[in-house]
Design a protein around this motif. Structure first.
Motif, PDB file in Angstrom:
ATOM      1  N   GLY A   1      21.938   8.037  78.734  1.00  0.00           N
ATOM      2  CA  GLY A   1      22.217   6.611  78.610  1.00  0.00           C
ATOM      3  C   GLY A   1      21.651   6.026  77.326  1.00  0.00           C
ATOM      4  O   GLY A   1      22.284   5.189  76.674  1.00  0.00           O
ATOM      5  N   PHE A   2      20.455   6.465  76.947  1.00  0.00           N
ATOM      6  CA  PHE A   2      19.853   6.009  75.692  1.00  0.00           C
ATOM      7  C   PHE A   2      20.694   6.456  74.502  1.00  0.00           C
ATOM      8  O   PHE A   2      20.933   5.677  73.563  1.00  0.00           O
ATOM      9  N   ARG A   3      21.142   7.708  74.525  1.00  0.00           N
ATOM     10  CA  ARG A   3      21.965   8.212  73.417  1.00  0.00           C
ATOM     11  C   ARG A   3      23.307   7.502  73.368  1.00  0.00           C
ATOM     12  O   ARG A   3      23.849   7.267  72.279  1.00  0.00           O
ATOM     13  N   LEU A   4      23.845   7.168  74.527  1.00  0.00           N
ATOM     14  CA  LEU A   4      25.123   6.456  74.553  1.00  0.00           C
ATOM     15  C   LEU A   4      24.969   5.033  74.026  1.00  0.00           C
ATOM     16  O   LEU A   4      25.846   4.513  73.325  1.00  0.00           O
ATOM     17  N   SER A   5      23.849   4.398  74.350  1.00  0.00           N
ATOM     18  CA  SER A   5      23.621   3.035  73.847  1.00  0.00           C
ATOM     19  C   SER A   5      23.502   3.035  72.327  1.00  0.00           C
ATOM     20  O   SER A   5      23.879   2.041  71.673  1.00  0.00           O
ATOM     21  N   ASP A   6      23.001   4.114  71.751  1.00  0.00           N
ATOM     22  CA  ASP A   6      22.945   4.224  70.298  1.00  0.00           C
ATOM     23  C   ASP A   6      24.335   4.137  69.681  1.00  0.00           C
ATOM     24  O   ASP A   6      24.519   3.548  68.609  1.00  0.00           O
ATOM     25  N   ARG A   7      25.314   4.715  70.367  1.00  0.00           N
ATOM     26  CA  ARG A   7      26.688   4.672  69.864  1.00  0.00           C
ATOM     27  C   ARG A   7      27.263   3.259  69.919  1.00  0.00           C
ATOM     28  O   ARG A   7      28.126   2.911  69.125  1.00  0.00           O
ATOM     29  N   VAL A   8      26.786   2.464  70.873  1.00  0.00           N
ATOM     30  CA  VAL A   8      27.204   1.060  70.930  1.00  0.00           C
ATOM     31  C   VAL A   8      26.661   0.307  69.724  1.00  0.00           C
ATOM     32  O   VAL A   8      27.383  -0.461  69.058  1.00  0.00           O
ATOM     33  N   PHE A   9      25.388   0.534  69.400  1.00  0.00           N
ATOM     34  CA  PHE A   9      24.780  -0.156  68.270  1.00  0.00           C
ATOM     35  C   PHE A   9      25.327   0.338  66.932  1.00  0.00           C
ATOM     36  O   PHE A   9      25.219  -0.363  65.923  1.00  0.00           O
ATOM     37  N   ASP A  10      25.890   1.547  66.915  1.00  0.00           N
ATOM     38  CA  ASP A  10      26.482   2.056  65.678  1.00  0.00           C
ATOM     39  C   ASP A  10      27.724   1.274  65.265  1.00  0.00           C
ATOM     40  O   ASP A  10      28.125   1.317  64.095  1.00  0.00           O
ATOM     41  N   ILE A  11      28.350   0.599  66.206  1.00  0.00           N
ATOM     42  CA  ILE A  11      29.540  -0.200  65.902  1.00  0.00           C
ATOM     43  C   ILE A  11      29.085  -1.566  65.393  1.00  0.00           C
ATOM     44  O   ILE A  11      28.363  -2.295  66.078  1.00  0.00           O
ATOM     45  N   ASN A  12      29.488  -1.891  64.191  1.00  0.00           N
ATOM     46  CA  ASN A  12      29.038  -3.123  63.540  1.00  0.00           C
ATOM     47  C   ASN A  12      29.816  -4.318  64.088  1.00  0.00           C
ATOM     48  O   ASN A  12      30.660  -4.914  63.406  1.00  0.00           O
ATOM     49  N   ARG A  13      29.519  -4.643  65.324  1.00  0.00           N
ATOM     50  CA  ARG A  13      30.217  -5.749  65.982  1.00  0.00           C
ATOM     51  C   ARG A  13      29.375  -6.237  67.160  1.00  0.00           C
ATOM     52  O   ARG A  13      28.694  -5.453  67.814  1.00  0.00           O
ATOM     53  N   LYS A  14      29.456  -7.529  67.417  1.00  0.00           N
ATOM     54  CA  LYS A  14      28.814  -8.085  68.603  1.00  0.00           C
ATOM     55  C   LYS A  14      29.896  -8.374  69.627  1.00  0.00           C
ATOM     56  O   LYS A  14      30.807  -9.169  69.381  1.00  0.00           O
TER      57      LYS A  14
ATOM     58  N   GLY B   1      21.253   1.766  85.875  1.00  0.00           N
ATOM     59  CA  GLY B   1      21.149   0.998  84.634  1.00  0.00           C
ATOM     60  C   GLY B   1      20.740   1.849  83.453  1.00  0.00           C
ATOM     61  O   GLY B   1      20.033   1.376  82.558  1.00  0.00           O
ATOM     62  N   HIS B   2      21.216   3.090  83.415  1.00  0.00           N
ATOM     63  CA  HIS B   2      20.802   4.032  82.379  1.00  0.00           C
ATOM     64  C   HIS B   2      21.209   3.576  80.985  1.00  0.00           C
ATOM     65  O   HIS B   2      20.512   3.842  80.011  1.00  0.00           O
ATOM     66  N   VAL B   3      22.348   2.889  80.870  1.00  0.00           N
ATOM     67  CA  VAL B   3      22.796   2.346  79.578  1.00  0.00           C
ATOM     68  C   VAL B   3      22.449   0.868  79.467  1.00  0.00           C
ATOM     69  O   VAL B   3      21.946   0.406  78.441  1.00  0.00           O
ATOM     70  N   SER B   4      22.687   0.125  80.526  1.00  0.00           N
ATOM     71  CA  SER B   4      22.546  -1.340  80.496  1.00  0.00           C
ATOM     72  C   SER B   4      21.165  -1.781  80.049  1.00  0.00           C
ATOM     73  O   SER B   4      21.029  -2.769  79.310  1.00  0.00           O
ATOM     74  N   GLN B   5      20.133  -1.080  80.469  1.00  0.00           N
ATOM     75  CA  GLN B   5      18.778  -1.527  80.163  1.00  0.00           C
ATOM     76  C   GLN B   5      18.481  -1.498  78.666  1.00  0.00           C
ATOM     77  O   GLN B   5      17.568  -2.181  78.193  1.00  0.00           O
ATOM     78  N   HIS B   6      19.265  -0.727  77.893  1.00  0.00           N
ATOM     79  CA  HIS B   6      19.020  -0.608  76.455  1.00  0.00           C
ATOM     80  C   HIS B   6      19.841  -1.588  75.624  1.00  0.00           C
ATOM     81  O   HIS B   6      19.623  -1.708  74.415  1.00  0.00           O
ATOM     82  N   LEU B   7      20.800  -2.280  76.225  1.00  0.00           N
ATOM     83  CA  LEU B   7      21.664  -3.181  75.473  1.00  0.00           C
ATOM     84  C   LEU B   7      20.969  -4.520  75.243  1.00  0.00           C
ATOM     85  O   LEU B   7      20.298  -5.041  76.132  1.00  0.00           O
ATOM     86  N   SER B   8      21.155  -5.056  74.053  1.00  0.00           N
ATOM     87  CA  SER B   8      20.486  -6.301  73.689  1.00  0.00           C
ATOM     88  C   SER B   8      21.494  -7.330  73.180  1.00  0.00           C
ATOM     89  O   SER B   8      22.690  -7.047  73.054  1.00  0.00           O
ATOM     90  N   GLN B   9      20.985  -8.517  72.864  1.00  0.00           N
ATOM     91  CA  GLN B   9      21.813  -9.612  72.378  1.00  0.00           C
ATOM     92  C   GLN B   9      22.499  -9.262  71.061  1.00  0.00           C
ATOM     93  O   GLN B   9      23.547  -9.811  70.732  1.00  0.00           O
ATOM     94  N   ASP B  10      21.940  -8.331  70.314  1.00  0.00           N
ATOM     95  CA  ASP B  10      22.550  -7.918  69.052  1.00  0.00           C
ATOM     96  C   ASP B  10      23.879  -7.218  69.266  1.00  0.00           C
ATOM     97  O   ASP B  10      24.725  -7.192  68.370  1.00  0.00           O
ATOM     98  N   ALA B  11      24.065  -6.621  70.446  1.00  0.00           N
ATOM     99  CA  ALA B  11      25.279  -5.853  70.714  1.00  0.00           C
ATOM    100  C   ALA B  11      26.249  -6.586  71.629  1.00  0.00           C
ATOM    101  O   ALA B  11      27.468  -6.452  71.466  1.00  0.00           O
ATOM    102  N   ILE B  12      25.736  -7.339  72.597  1.00  0.00           N
ATOM    103  CA  ILE B  12      26.634  -7.910  73.605  1.00  0.00           C
ATOM    104  C   ILE B  12      26.069  -9.222  74.148  1.00  0.00           C
ATOM    105  O   ILE B  12      24.842  -9.399  74.218  1.00  0.00           O
ATOM    106  N   GLU B  13      26.957 -10.130  74.525  1.00  0.00           N
ATOM    107  CA  GLU B  13      26.537 -11.410  75.070  1.00  0.00           C
ATOM    108  C   GLU B  13      26.488 -11.400  76.597  1.00  0.00           C
ATOM    109  O   GLU B  13      25.573 -11.932  77.202  1.00  0.00           O
ATOM    110  N   GLU B  14      27.493 -10.795  77.214  1.00  0.00           N
ATOM    111  CA  GLU B  14      27.599 -10.794  78.675  1.00  0.00           C
ATOM    112  C   GLU B  14      27.997  -9.409  79.159  1.00  0.00           C
ATOM    113  O   GLU B  14      28.841  -8.752  78.533  1.00  0.00           O
ATOM    114  N   LEU B  15      27.415  -8.958  80.259  1.00  0.00           N
ATOM    115  CA  LEU B  15      27.651  -7.604  80.761  1.00  0.00           C
ATOM    116  C   LEU B  15      27.881  -7.628  82.266  1.00  0.00           C
ATOM    117  O   LEU B  15      27.185  -8.328  82.997  1.00  0.00           O
ATOM    118  N   ILE B  16      28.858  -6.856  82.695  1.00  0.00           N
ATOM    119  CA  ILE B  16      29.097  -6.651  84.127  1.00  0.00           C
ATOM    120  C   ILE B  16      28.736  -5.206  84.455  1.00  0.00           C
ATOM    121  O   ILE B  16      29.260  -4.276  83.857  1.00  0.00           O
TER     122      ILE B  16
END
Length: 330
Positions: A39-52, A64-79
């Motif tokens: 999940g941590f490695r997958l979240s890195d791929r989310v941050f690699d995309i230059n987009r919010k 929450g293996h991926v969700s716990q690593h996501l921040s405001q820099d990557a996403i505003e709202e998460l389901i």
């Protein structure tokens, strides 16, 4: 049962029950080490995309293996959604409190979301238990907005090849035949075709291997059960004889054992990224417009050197002779 076996590979009801059992254990977090790492490695791929991303979906979120690593820099709202209500109840949301999130109980085989709902869909270590993977990919495509991205990770076909081989040999030795004790996994050569078939473009697929050491085969099997990754195929054998287990454990250690007495377990992870088509995306050039033939690929270093020399000569010509003493150029 025979009809279900022909149509489906996995017993989804049994898998949900297995995962509910893990959620009821007081020490369930002890067994999350592998999925947390992926999940941590997958979240890195989310941050690699230059987009919010405005709105995203964590499909089969687990704890929450991926969700716990996501921040405001990557996403505003998460389901966050999962098939198991008990697992979802204990799932950890984003550590960044500014990210809005909510939890929804949903089956990966039948998504309840409307079309064009998400800019991002992530899925870590859950889709390898889906029966109709092409149908799930199509539903993910439908949920995404144009130019939305799907980022996923599943177990690959080489996962637990040591355990699979040891159990087969041990069962043949003690019982004269063998049954499937390790669930089948997706081959990497099939993932790209399935994503393409669902309509995804600009695909990126790569693999990674994680090797974990265990004292013996019994600790490995106990951890797999604690992860909720025990076999759930329709044709699984419900009972494994004691003699067969001891024989398989000895074979495992003899064939694959480390010098320190431990045994390795290999987990092959397939990572995939696919985009929903949009007119704004770059398009491949038409056939025949290339300037370099693939047959000249061996001359790549030579071509780079020629291009560099050409740039140096062109730069030298542009230097003003009147400024040659102080090295200034136009």
């Amino acid at each position: 049962m025979s009809q279900k076996s022909a149509m489906n590979i996995f017993d989804r009801t049994a898998k949900k029950r297995q995962r509910n059992v893990t959620a009821m254990a007081q020490n369930y977090q002890v067994f999350n080490y592998l999925k947390d790492e992926v999940g941590f490695r997958l979240s890195d791929r989310v941050f690699d995309i230059n987009r919010k991303f405005k709105c995203g979906l964590d499909l089969g979120c687990g704890y929450g293996h991926v969700s716990q690593h996501l921040s405001q820099d990557a996403i505003e709202e998460l389901i966050m959604c999962d098939h198991s209500e008990m697992v979802l109840e204990k799932a950890i949301g984003p550590e960044d409190s500014s990210v809005k999130y909510r939890k929804v109980v949903a089956d990966e085989e039948s998504l309840p979301f409307e079309a064009n709902s998400f800019d991002l869909v992530v899925s870590s270590m859950s889709l390898h238990w889906v029966n109709q993977l092409p149908n799930t990919f199509s539903q993910i495509m439908k949920c995404l907005r144009p130019d939305g991205v799907f980022i996923g990770a599943v177990f690959g076909g080489d996962t637990l090849f040591e355990l699979r081989g040891a159990l087969q040999l041990g069962e043949i030795e003690r019982e004269g035949g063998f049954a499937a004790h390790v669930s089948p996994f997706t081959a990497i050569r099939d993932v790209g075709g399935l994503l393409n078939q669902a309509g995804f473009t600009m695909l990126t697929i790569d693999t990674d291997e994680i090797r974990v050491g265990y004292p013996s085969m019994f600790e490995l099997m106990a951890d797999l059960k604690g992860m909720g990754e025990n076999n759930a195929s329709w044709i699984r054998k419900l009972h494994l004889h004691r003699d067969t287990m001891f024989a398989s454990s000895a074979i495992y250690k003899e064939m694959y054992g480390n010098d320190d007495g431990t045994i390795p377990a290999t987990f092959q992870i397939i990572y995939m990224i696919g985009w929903k088509p949009d007119p704004s995306q770059p398009k491949p050039l038409e056939r025949g417009t290339g300037n370099v033939s693939i047959k000249d690929i061996y001359r790549l270093e030579e071509a780079v050197k020629e291009a560099t020399d050409k740039i140096v000569k062109q730069t030298a010509k542009e230097i003003d002779p009147s400024d040659a003493t102080d090295g200034k150029s136009r």
